[in-house]
Every structure is written in structure tokens, then in C-alpha cells.
Design a protein around this motif. Structure first.
Motif, PDB file in Angstrom:
ATOM      1  N   SER A  96       0.840  -1.207   0.000  1.00  0.00           N
ATOM      2  CA  SER A  96       0.000   0.000   0.000  1.00  0.00           C
ATOM      3  C   SER A  96       0.875   1.257   0.000  1.00  0.00           C
ATOM      4  O   SER A  96       0.571   2.228  -0.689  1.00  0.00           O
ATOM      5  N   ASP A  97       2.001   1.232   0.703  1.00  0.00           N
ATOM      6  CA  ASP A  97       2.923   2.373   0.654  1.00  0.00           C
ATOM      7  C   ASP A  97       3.518   2.543  -0.742  1.00  0.00           C
ATOM      8  O   ASP A  97       3.865   3.644  -1.153  1.00  0.00           O
ATOM      9  N   GLU A 152      -5.294  -1.580  -4.339  1.00  0.00           N
ATOM     10  CA  GLU A 152      -6.057  -2.411  -3.407  1.00  0.00           C
ATOM     11  C   GLU A 152      -5.108  -3.519  -2.976  1.00  0.00           C
ATOM     12  O   GLU A 152      -4.113  -3.770  -3.655  1.00  0.00           O
ATOM     13  N   SER A 197      -6.043  -3.933   8.521  1.00  0.00           N
ATOM     14  CA  SER A 197      -6.965  -2.814   8.290  1.00  0.00           C
ATOM     15  C   SER A 197      -6.662  -1.625   9.203  1.00  0.00           C
ATOM     16  O   SER A 197      -7.146  -0.528   8.964  1.00  0.00           O
ATOM     17  N   LYS A 198      -5.869  -1.843  10.220  1.00  0.00           N
ATOM     18  CA  LYS A 198      -5.470  -0.711  11.074  1.00  0.00           C
ATOM     19  C   LYS A 198      -4.256   0.005  10.501  1.00  0.00           C
ATOM     20  O   LYS A 198      -3.872   1.077  10.965  1.00  0.00           O
ATOM     21  N   CYS A 234      -3.387  -0.264   6.746  1.00  0.00           N
ATOM     22  CA  CYS A 234      -3.497   0.036   5.326  1.00  0.00           C
ATOM     23  C   CYS A 234      -4.799   0.769   5.065  1.00  0.00           C
ATOM     24  O   CYS A 234      -5.864   0.286   5.448  1.00  0.00           O
ATOM     25  N   PHE A 235      -4.697   1.907   4.376  1.00  0.00           N
ATOM     26  CA  PHE A 235      -5.906   2.690   4.131  1.00  0.00           C
ATOM     27  C   PHE A 235      -6.259   2.734   2.651  1.00  0.00           C
ATOM     28  O   PHE A 235      -6.629   3.757   2.095  1.00  0.00           O
ATOM     29  N   VAL A 236      -6.091   1.572   2.030  1.00  0.00           N
ATOM     30  CA  VAL A 236      -6.622   1.336   0.684  1.00  0.00           C
ATOM     31  C   VAL A 236      -7.532   0.112   0.826  1.00  0.00           C
ATOM     32  O   VAL A 236      -7.428  -0.611   1.818  1.00  0.00           O
ATOM     33  N   PRO A 237      -8.400  -0.136  -0.158  1.00  0.00           N
ATOM     34  CA  PRO A 237      -9.349  -1.237   0.006  1.00  0.00           C
ATOM     35  C   PRO A 237      -8.676  -2.602   0.149  1.00  0.00           C
ATOM     36  O   PRO A 237      -7.662  -2.874  -0.493  1.00  0.00           O
ATOM     37  N   LEU A 238      -9.254  -3.404   1.010  1.00  0.00           N
ATOM     38  CA  LEU A 238      -8.720  -4.731   1.295  1.00  0.00           C
ATOM     39  C   LEU A 238      -9.776  -5.789   0.943  1.00  0.00           C
ATOM     40  O   LEU A 238     -10.887  -5.755   1.455  1.00  0.00           O
ATOM     41  N   ASP A 272     -12.812  -4.760   3.259  1.00  0.00           N
ATOM     42  CA  ASP A 272     -13.752  -3.896   2.546  1.00  0.00           C
ATOM     43  C   ASP A 272     -14.579  -4.677   1.551  1.00  0.00           C
ATOM     44  O   ASP A 272     -15.691  -4.307   1.223  1.00  0.00           O
ATOM     45  N   ASN A 287     -20.812  -2.154   6.726  1.00  0.00           N
ATOM     46  CA  ASN A 287     -19.461  -2.259   7.243  1.00  0.00           C
ATOM     47  C   ASN A 287     -18.835  -0.893   7.529  1.00  0.00           C
ATOM     48  O   ASN A 287     -18.539  -0.140   6.618  1.00  0.00           O
ATOM     49  N   GLU A 303     -11.765   7.227   3.911  1.00  0.00           N
ATOM     50  CA  GLU A 303     -11.143   6.204   4.777  1.00  0.00           C
ATOM     51  C   GLU A 303     -10.384   5.152   3.986  1.00  0.00           C
ATOM     52  O   GLU A 303      -9.616   4.383   4.537  1.00  0.00           O
ATOM     53  N   LYS A 304     -10.611   5.121   2.652  1.00  0.00           N
ATOM     54  CA  LYS A 304      -9.924   4.143   1.787  1.00  0.00           C
ATOM     55  C   LYS A 304      -9.077   4.843   0.748  1.00  0.00           C
ATOM     56  O   LYS A 304      -8.638   4.221  -0.216  1.00  0.00           O
TER      57      LYS A 304
END
Lengths: 251, 208
Positions: free
Chosen positions: A40-41, A46, A70-71, A73-77, A98, B12, B192-193
Motif C-alpha cells: 500500500s505504501d 487495493e 486494516s489498522k 493500510c488505508f486502501v481497500p482490502l 472492505d 461495514n 477512509e480508503k
């Protein structure tokens, strides 16, 4: 303009990455959380986890991995593998996934896709289709590619769209692991058949394959595992390459 | 300061919670609740929303006193509120997803399906798209024009008064993706994403 997405996928078994990035500065090469963070960095659009844990008693390990990732990475998982029921989906989403990808259970019980997309919204329901060529058509396989359902992949894709899938993750079983490129014919046929985004998977060996998946396969997103492992290519290199070929990417 | 994320069982919200906690660190207390009394006493509210317009409105109305509390917080006390995705869409008078459903009516307008030009554009609109900032918004402080944000939606908010629009994104048409009307803020995309840019927007909201 909407950008095409690059999605690195990590295989996770008993809470550990099976094949991963082999960077010298990695503290723990088997830690999925650390690997996801590197992706993600590095600009991954995603992150995808495929849980390949075989035994039932270790299945809960993926929940812990998702929670921790999820704590950070702030892209979709997106998380898939062994998802059986609406309750499984609920648990993964509550842990911070997500999207959840559903494979075998979508074939066995159409209610799983119908009910979960109603309950959580189509945006988080990805149907994973493992397809193998048989003559002039493709058939859907389940149980990690072991069982042939005999179902026509194109008709199935259309049905899954109707059932409420938000995206389709299409893997060519003939190509998976071969590194000779996506099955372009399969990708473009499915993508033209449905009006939801298609994520191409299976067979990527070099960056040109990613270009082909989007340009010829008409995929909205390309998923790859091994080319990002062992540092062969970074996500950034992949994006720069796509950009140089005129494909819109987020840089 | 207290920021409350309204948990009205709209699907969610873990990612919303995680991102706000990441940004807030210890400076700001992030509450997650549907309790009207707790909402009344908070300084700011985040209204997330996933699933359909109809299911979100129904979920909101299912909690006793919640919509009255939100109306009071936003329209009378004029405290800051951020709606995300369907959270923003619910600002409208009316939505047309599944069936015609009445919204909160805070910003007059409607929510209708994105025109996909007979299949030329895939729906949902999923992925990273650039935003065009059309007016200064407090939540866009230090956000560059054409920044990428993460979207997942098939419906768009069409406000009657175009002056409330703070950003649009190109997908078939110019889709409204951010609004600001006095103390009311909303984003169609998911801050948030949306990686670092998204976290910056969250920080801007928390710092208002």
C-alpha cells in the motif's frame, strides 16, 4: 478519469504469507500485515488476501490478519478463500475487510451472493470465477480448482451479476502459475458480457501481461501475485510501465 | 473533543472507525454509537453509509430518536457533520434506489442512478478517480486539485443548488463527489480508503 487498478495478491496460510516479497529490510518475511503495508505504501490500489488455510481449526487466523492489516493500510482490502456463508462475510467485514470474494459457495448456493449483496451492498461482494477451457467454452471450477462444476463461465458471470455481485475476479486455471500471461480471450468475453468491473487474474509473468489484460482483456483491474514477489517488480514499476503505455493509472 | 461515528447498522464501518482512530491518535476521542444522547453531546458527527439508499434510510429510522437527534445536531445546533457515500446521499430530499425513498432533506436534491450511456460505463463506478475541486471547502485544505480518491457507487447526488458542490469527478458525466453547505460536509468517495489524501481530509474535518 477512472483509473485502472493494480492489485497485488498475497496467499496466506495459517496466518502467514506463503510466497512473499523478499526484501532485505523486511523484519518478518512471513508477516502478511507487513507485506500488505509495503504494497500500500508502494501505491497498490487495493490489497488482496487469499486464505489458503486448509484445516478448519486454523481458519480463525485470517480474522486476526485482517484486523491488524486494516489498522495499517488505508486502501481497500479484499479477502477471499474458504468463505462459506453470510456469517463468514459478516465476520470478515467486521474485522476490517472492505470486500469479500466468494468462490465455491457462490457456485454451490446462489443464496450466499443474493443474500450477502442485499445485506452488505454489492460494493463489497466479489465473485471469484476459476475458469478452465474445454473445447470452445470455459467451465467453472470449485474447491481451489479441484472440482469441475460443468457450468459455462460466461453464463455464470452473467448470473452472478444478476445475483448482486459488485465485481468479478476471473482466474484462468489454464494460465495460473504459468507466467505466460492472462487468458485474454476469456477476460474480454466475460468483460463484454457483464456491466460490472472485471478483475483479471492468473498467468502474469511480466509487465506487458498487465498491459494486455487491460487493453485486450478489457479488465478494469489486474491482479497479480508472483511478479511482485521476491522483488521482481515493484507496484510502482508496474504503474510507471502501464502509464508509459497510455493506460490510466493512479500515480 | 468528541467525534462520533454513527453506527446505525448500515453495513461495514470498520474502515471508517480505523481511519478516524489512526488520524485522531490521542488528541480526539472517537466514539462509535447510535445512542441519541451520546450523539447530542458530541462535537462532530460522521455519518457513514453502505448498501442502498433505501436500506440506509430504513436503518436510520429504525433507531428510536436518531433522525430527530441528527436533525437537531445539524440544523439547529449547526455542529459539523460529515456524510460519507450513502451518508452524503441521504442529505437529499429523495432517493430512487430500489424504490422512491424520502431522505433527510438537509440539502435539496435527488439521488439517481449514474447514466451509464447504455453500458458504455460499468457500474458500480469502482476504483480511483480524480476529483475536480470547484470551490474552496474546509475539508480540502492542502488537498491538491485532481487528487485521486477511492469510489464505489452506482448512484449520484444531484443537488438543486449547484453552489453546494465542492468537487466533481468525471464518470459518464460530472458526478458530484463532495458538498459543503454551512456545517454540512459530504463526500461520495471514501476518504477512509483513499490513502494519504483521504486521511488528510479526515484530519481536516477533525480539525475544523
Amino acid at each position: 478519469m477512472l483509473k485502472n487498478r493494480i492489485i497485488p495478491c498475497l496467499d496466506v496460510k495459517n496466518g502467514r504469507v506463503v510466497k512473499g516479497i523478499n526484501f532485505v529490510d523486511l523484519k518478518d518475511a512471513g508477516d502478511p500485515v507487513e507485506q500488505a503495508k509495503i504494497y500500500s505504501d508502494g501505491g497498490a490500489d487495493e490489497i488482496c488476501f487469499l486464505d489458503i488455510t486448509a484445516s478448519n481449526e486454523n481458519r480463525d487466523t485470517i480474522y486476526d490478519v485482517v484486523k491488524k492489516t486494516s489498522k495499517k493500510c488505508f486502501v481497500p482490502l479484499t479477502v477471499g478463500g474458504g468463505v462459506r456463508s453470510v456469517e463468514d462475510i459478516n465476520k470478515l467485514l467486521n474485522c476490517g475487510a472492505d470486500k469479500v470474494s466468494i468462490n465455491t459457495s457462490a457456485v454451490e448456493n446462489s443464496k450466499v451472493v443474493i443474500d450477502s449483496s442485499k445485506k452488505f451492498g454489492s460494493q463489497c461482494i466479489v465473485v471469484a470465477i476459476d475458469a478452465k477451457k474445454n473445447g470452445d467454452k470455459w467451465e467453472v471450477f470449485t474447491h481451489g480448482g479441484r472440482n469441475n462444476s460443468g457450468i459455462d463461465a460466461l453464463e455464470y458471470a452473467e448470473q452472478m451479476e444478476k445475483n448482486g455481485a459488485g465485481e468479478l475476479l476471473v482466474t484462468s486455471m489454464d494460465r495460473d502459475g504459468t507466467q505466460v500471461g492472462y487468458d485474454i480471450d476469456l477476460m474480454s468475453k466475460i468483460s463484454s458480457k457483464v456491466n460490472i468491473p472485471v478483475i483479471a487474474s492468473g498467468g502474469v509473468g511480466n509487465l506487458d501481461h498487465l498491459v494486455d489484460g487491460i487493453k485486450l482483456g478489457k479488465a478494469s483491474a489486474v491482479l497479480a501475485a508472483s511478479i511482485f514477489h521476491y522483488g521482481k517488480h515493484s507496484v510502482k514499476e508496474a504503474k510507471d510501465y502501464l502509464d508509459s503505455k497510455g493506460i490510466p493509472v493512479r500515480i | 473533543m468528541n467525534v462520533t461515528i454513527v453506527d446505525y447498522k448500515s453495513g461495514n464501518i470498520s474502515s471508517v472507525i480505523n481511519s478516524f482512530r489512526e488520524v485522531a491518535k490521542e488528541k480526539v476521542n472517537i466514539e462509535v454509537t447510535s445512542n441519541p444522547n451520546k450523539i447530542k453531546s458530541s462535537d462532530k458527527i460522521v455519518l457513514p453509509g453502505q448498501g442502498s439508499f433505501k436500506s440506509c434510510v430504513e436503518a436510520l429510522n429504525n433507531i428510536d430518536g436518531l433522525s430527530d437527534t441528527l436533525n437537531e445536531f445539524t440544523l439547529i445546533n449547526k455542529k459539523p457533520l460529515l456524510g460519507i457515500c450513502v451518508g452524503l446521499q441521504m442529505f437529499a430530499d429523495i432517493g430512487y434506489e430500489e424504490t422512491e425513498t424520502k431522505g433527510l432533506g438537509w440539502i435539496s436534491g435527488k439521488v439517481s442512478k449514474i447514466d451509464n450511456q447504455d453500458g458504455k460505463f460499468k457500474l458500480p463506478h469502482i476504483g480511483w478517480n480524480e476529483i475536480t475541486i470547484v470551490k474552496d471547502s474546509k475539508i480540502f485544505k492542502d488537498i491538491e486539485n485532481n487528487s485521486h480518491m477511492y469510489f464505489v457507487h452506482s448512484y449520484e447526488f444531484v443537488p438543486n443548488d449547484k453552489k453546494v458542490i465542492s468537487a466533481t469527478t468525471d464518470y459518464s458525466t460530472k458526478v458530484v463527489c463532495s458538498v459543503e453547505k454551512e456545517n454540512i460536509f459530504g463526500t461520495q468517495f471514501h476518504p477512509e480508503k483513499s490513502d494519504k489524501s483521504g486521511l488528510k481530509i479526515i484530519n481536516n474535518f477533525i480539525s475544523l
